[in-house]
Design a protein around this motif. Sequence first.
Motif, PDB file in Angstrom:
ATOM      1  N   TYR A 381      22.329  34.835  20.992  1.00 53.15           N
ATOM      2  CA  TYR A 381      21.367  34.326  21.968  1.00 53.15           C
ATOM      3  C   TYR A 381      20.003  34.132  21.327  1.00 53.15           C
ATOM      4  O   TYR A 381      19.301  33.165  21.600  1.00 53.15           O
ATOM      5  N   GLY A 382      19.616  35.043  20.449  1.00 58.07           N
ATOM      6  CA  GLY A 382      18.342  34.921  19.760  1.00 58.07           C
ATOM      7  C   GLY A 382      17.204  35.616  20.483  1.00 58.07           C
ATOM      8  O   GLY A 382      17.359  36.173  21.564  1.00 58.07           O
ATOM      9  N   ARG A 421      16.610  27.478  22.239  1.00 58.13           N
ATOM     10  CA  ARG A 421      16.672  28.420  23.362  1.00 58.13           C
ATOM     11  C   ARG A 421      15.808  29.650  23.123  1.00 58.13           C
ATOM     12  O   ARG A 421      15.420  30.337  24.057  1.00 58.13           O
ATOM     13  N   ASN A 422      15.523  29.960  21.841  1.00 60.19           N
ATOM     14  CA  ASN A 422      14.689  31.116  21.523  1.00 60.19           C
ATOM     15  C   ASN A 422      13.914  30.859  20.235  1.00 60.19           C
ATOM     16  O   ASN A 422      14.312  31.295  19.154  1.00 60.19           O
ATOM     17  N   GLU A 424      11.414  32.147  18.958  1.00 64.20           N
ATOM     18  CA  GLU A 424      10.860  33.307  18.267  1.00 64.20           C
ATOM     19  C   GLU A 424      11.865  33.932  17.299  1.00 64.20           C
ATOM     20  O   GLU A 424      11.527  34.857  16.560  1.00 64.20           O
ATOM     21  N   THR A 425      13.094  33.430  17.282  1.00 64.55           N
ATOM     22  CA  THR A 425      14.108  33.921  16.347  1.00 64.55           C
ATOM     23  C   THR A 425      13.677  33.611  14.910  1.00 64.55           C
ATOM     24  O   THR A 425      13.226  32.504  14.614  1.00 64.55           O
ATOM     25  N   THR A 426      13.817  34.589  14.024  1.00 65.52           N
ATOM     26  CA  THR A 426      13.484  34.382  12.612  1.00 65.52           C
ATOM     27  C   THR A 426      14.706  33.865  11.874  1.00 65.52           C
ATOM     28  O   THR A 426      15.770  34.497  11.900  1.00 65.52           O
ATOM     29  N   VAL A 427      14.573  32.724  11.216  1.00 65.48           N
ATOM     30  CA  VAL A 427      15.649  32.149  10.400  1.00 65.48           C
ATOM     31  C   VAL A 427      15.152  32.062   8.960  1.00 65.48           C
ATOM     32  O   VAL A 427      14.070  31.527   8.699  1.00 65.48           O
ATOM     33  N   VAL A 428      15.942  32.601   8.037  1.00 63.58           N
ATOM     34  CA  VAL A 428      15.626  32.554   6.616  1.00 63.58           C
ATOM     35  C   VAL A 428      16.806  31.927   5.879  1.00 63.58           C
ATOM     36  O   VAL A 428      17.961  32.306   6.108  1.00 63.58           O
TER      37      VAL A 428
END
Length: 504
Positions: A381-382, A421-422, A424-428
């Motif tokens: 969901y994130g 949808r989110n 603020e999710t951190t993706v690296v």
Amino acid sequence: MCDSCKDIHSGYKSRTEADEILKEIDQIYKFLIPPDFPHHVHLFNKSTNAKNSKYYIVNPSGVYRTGDMLHVYVETYDYLGQKRTVGGDFFRVRIFNNDLNAGATGMVTDFKNGSYLMTFPLYWEGKIFISIKLIHSCEDISILSKLREKYPRKIDYLGYFFDKKFHETAVCRYNLSSSGPLCDFYDKNSGVEWMCEKPRTLGCENFRYLETQYHKNYLLNSEEEKFLDRRNIGIKLTPEGPSSIMVQKGNPNIRVSKCQREPLRRLNSSGFVLNRTWVSSICQGKIFTVPDRATQCMKGKKIFLIGDSTIRQWFEYFVKYMPTLKKVNVGQHLWYSKHLAVDFTNDIFLQWTSHGLPWQSPGPIVPFELPSAAGQINNIYGGQEFVIVICAGAHFTPYPLRLYLATLITIRNALRKLLGRNPETTVVLKTTNNRHPDENVGFYSDWLAYEINRAFMAVFSGMNVGLVDAWDITVAYNSWILHPEELVVRNEIDLFLSFVCPHM
């Protein structure tokens, strides 16, 4: 997971988007299949010979300061001592100082006439030595491209179907075409259909596992074999004049902004090594070698590491050095199965899973233990406490580039939905590191990995992510190992956590 035991027939997904991105990449990088050189008897002697080729420092007597650029000019010659008049050679370029435990990569400009310009940012004070190694001549690359694109079945799978003590086998591969019925056994989220021919007697429901099959289903003549001989890979060029310079203190060329997610873009250099520590030039990296500091950064986080065994090294490092993080038995004990660790006191969830097929591994491979990366992302969901790391590349080098692009596109689209949808999710993202050439140069060449990275950067270009450029890091460390030593892994993790906790 989709229905894994259904007889299906042809009807494969369109690769229109992959083809469009392939054209974009070609416009940016000009790196699609080079000319198919006529490999006649004497051609090898007319290819680039590192020992006959020379490099020159431009303005060797000049005053150099940190923040400046060092320019090195390269002229290539063949085995007969004749000047080369075409470009396309692949080099590994590096500056270093072993006394300072320092190193950095450089950028190569190809003039397409046998001459090249190597450009190095000068990051540290003191003496700097130059290393320029020829990995592949353009003729080598022509052969590697042909093997990659025209012989996609260098690695297949053999599917095993069981009924009590009776078993049958069948050929399995991606986008398999057959006049007979097929068994679809893979998650449709992958973007590429993996399937097996239906066994003669048993049904698709009897499918149990795969085994990797390596094929040398291509023929190289004796001259072509010379091009891919490991003894001709990684040979140093000879300096014509000085091979080092002295660097004085000058203006710093390191950004001081914190490591925050920003639109992904092409980089000529992402940092350097000094005193065995990676120093990012992208952002202000932090050091998290003290377990308590890493714990504070990861506190309350749900971290999903999705990719190959080089990202699984991160999981293993965390578990080894963070005493409060405990591994959880999730049922399977296959080395490519899900790995899970938790810290209940600090509310830390850490999970590693593979990116899905293709996957090369000795012994049985259970595809249901290899869910696609896109499918996994779609189930997250994130939110602010979620961190997603993606690393996919090393297992794709034997296959046509379109297969890799099709897989990356589904991952990119899943990440876009997740961030939609989110946000603020951190993706690296983590790129593929280099490796020492083994006996299967046509499967796992460093040039193939380099092209994988360029495709990776092109597909995710503009996405709001953090980047751990493992290629740049491993070359700077002069690492030739598929699974880098712990020092390299630790520095990758420090940079990763700098994106997770930029304000610590």
